[in-house]
Design an enzyme around this catalytic site. Sequence first.
Site, PDB file in Angstrom:
ATOM      1  N   HIS A 118       1.035  -1.305   0.119  1.00  0.00           N
ATOM      2  CA  HIS A 118      -0.051  -0.091   0.041  1.00  0.00           C
ATOM      3  C   HIS A 118       0.925   1.295   0.205  1.00  0.00           C
ATOM      4  O   HIS A 118       2.121   1.118   0.457  1.00  0.00           O
ATOM      5  CB  HIS A 118      -0.715  -0.128   1.212  1.00  0.00           C
ATOM      6  N   ASP A 195       2.732  -5.032   7.950  1.00  0.00           N
ATOM      7  CA  ASP A 195       1.405  -4.088   7.858  1.00  0.00           C
ATOM      8  C   ASP A 195       0.373  -5.124   8.028  1.00  0.00           C
ATOM      9  O   ASP A 195       0.166  -5.679   7.116  1.00  0.00           O
ATOM     10  CB  ASP A 195       1.573  -3.430   6.514  1.00  0.00           C
ATOM     11  N   GLN A 198      -4.697  -5.467   6.736  1.00  0.00           N
ATOM     12  CA  GLN A 198      -5.641  -6.257   6.227  1.00  0.00           C
ATOM     13  C   GLN A 198      -5.654  -7.766   6.590  1.00  0.00           C
ATOM     14  O   GLN A 198      -6.463  -8.654   5.985  1.00  0.00           O
ATOM     15  CB  GLN A 198      -5.466  -6.540   4.658  1.00  0.00           C
ATOM     16  N   LYS A 221     -10.876  -0.625  10.325  1.00  0.00           N
ATOM     17  CA  LYS A 221     -10.860  -1.983   9.249  1.00  0.00           C
ATOM     18  C   LYS A 221     -11.180  -3.020  10.209  1.00  0.00           C
ATOM     19  O   LYS A 221     -11.387  -4.047   9.886  1.00  0.00           O
ATOM     20  CB  LYS A 221      -9.602  -1.805   8.363  1.00  0.00           C
ATOM     21  N   CYS A 372      -4.739   2.659  -3.947  1.00  0.00           N
ATOM     22  CA  CYS A 372      -3.522   2.925  -3.161  1.00  0.00           C
ATOM     23  C   CYS A 372      -2.241   2.023  -3.348  1.00  0.00           C
ATOM     24  O   CYS A 372      -1.445   1.754  -2.251  1.00  0.00           O
ATOM     25  CB  CYS A 372      -3.632   3.325  -1.710  1.00  0.00           C
TER      26      CYS A 372
HETATM   27  N1  PMP Z   1      -2.212  -0.776   4.615  1.00  0.00           N
HETATM   28  C1  PMP Z   1      -2.742  -1.684   3.942  1.00  0.00           C
HETATM   29  C2  PMP Z   1      -2.510  -3.108   3.499  1.00  0.00           C
HETATM   30  C3  PMP Z   1      -4.087  -1.213   3.683  1.00  0.00           C
HETATM   31  O1  PMP Z   1      -5.033  -1.745   2.996  1.00  0.00           O
HETATM   32  C4  PMP Z   1      -4.521   0.078   4.337  1.00  0.00           C
HETATM   33  C5  PMP Z   1      -5.717   1.005   4.033  1.00  0.00           C
HETATM   34  N2  PMP Z   1      -6.451   0.548   2.760  1.00  0.00           N
HETATM   35  C6  PMP Z   1      -3.239   0.961   4.983  1.00  0.00           C
HETATM   36  C7  PMP Z   1      -2.245   0.238   4.919  1.00  0.00           C
HETATM   37  C8  PMP Z   1      -3.616   2.306   5.367  1.00  0.00           C
HETATM   38  O2  PMP Z   1      -4.552   2.381   6.563  1.00  0.00           O
HETATM   39  P1  PMP Z   1      -5.188   3.347   7.056  1.00  0.00           P
HETATM   40  O3  PMP Z   1      -5.594   4.421   6.005  1.00  0.00           O
HETATM   41  O4  PMP Z   1      -6.232   3.008   8.031  1.00  0.00           O
HETATM   42  O5  PMP Z   1      -4.091   4.013   7.869  1.00  0.00           O
END
Ligand code: PMP
Length: 413
Positions: A118, A195, A198, A221, A372
Amino acid sequence: MNREDFPILAQTIYGKYPLVYLDNGATTQKPRCVVEAMSNEYYNVNANVHRGVHFLSQAATALHEESRETVRRFIGAGKTSEIIFTRGTTESINLVASCFTQAFMHKGDEVIISQMEHHSNIVSWQLVQARTGIRLRVIPMTDDGCLCMEEYEKLFNERTRLVSVTHVSNVLGTINPAREIISIAHRHDVPVLVDGAQSAPHFAVDVQELDCDFFAFSGHKTYGPTGIGVLYGKEDWLDRMPPYMGGGDMIKTVSFEKTTFNTLPYKFEAGTPDYVASTGLAAALDYLTAIGMERIEQHERDLTRYAISRMQELEGMHIFGPLGEHIGEHDAVISFEAKPLGASESTPYIHHLDMGTLLDRLGIAVRTGHHCAEPLMRRLGVEGTCRASFGLYNTREDIDRLVDGIRRIQGMF
Ligand code: PMP
């Protein structure tokens, strides 16, 4: 599963279609108990934490610290001092990028990330890179959407200082072999940030069993509120890292000449924390624990397999990520593209934005775009995808609605 706990799911979209919510990778809906825990705190407990001698402040502080203990239990950490509240995964990764680099890295030192990160696990490092001259190395990916583990091993050298990889891809649904990634890194004396944005919502995570050095996830999430997330870090690393931000709560003593810093975890928590959100997050994690993460995992795996097999019945359907013999590595996220009915080899896929917009007209919420993860899109050779991602409350009927919707849209082009 437990749909009645989520009032938002009972609504009808455009006055016509019962909502099918398949955008859980972006954010999950909140069970009633989360909203109630937060409104109870605002109505009955609210006061700033860690500062007051008065009754309410002590009560709010106790709630906030109990929430930290709930988070510790949920991810299997050893100590609450290793649980830092942040605003989310993004802030957790930025914190490590900034503070770890400052403590342990010099110009030319390297961080290993992967092709399927991401943006928050790419750009955070690039910002530091611009200030310090560190280098990024990227683990490539197979056409099946899995990390090339052989290539990963080859990336290590005497300048490697950290590995920072996603546990589950938010685009492909790939469950990366975190334990193997970590043990290889540790063999090279290199720590690992996982990270978990997910993974934490979908299956039980035990940071001590994984032996990761840092783990990041987001409250919103995991069926909790927005604006709060977690960074787990092994005490030994956190102790040796400088603070991230300066302000109240993170200090022991301050003078104009010299300031000393608070102990963990407060050293990394400058300013008034979102103590109501921490209560909401704890309520969400308790809710998940009461259902059982194994049950949630089983339910979502079942849904994912069902969805993949039903979607594969459609002509002109292309599903990204691990399939066939690798389907066991596919978590509750399905990125896809579909061609119009009767299309030939050379007919382009229906644009993801058209697919998402038309599904929305049928009451089905999916995500479209690059998610993203632009470098991953480039690797896949697409500009974007349509993504359906599942949560504990989704049902086979939701999948049937999705598949019927896609088929109907294929017929419109
Ligand atoms: N890492 C991953 C794998 C994600 O899916 C996301 C959110 N789509 C993020 C980081 C960022 O999370 P947040 O916007 O809640 O900080």
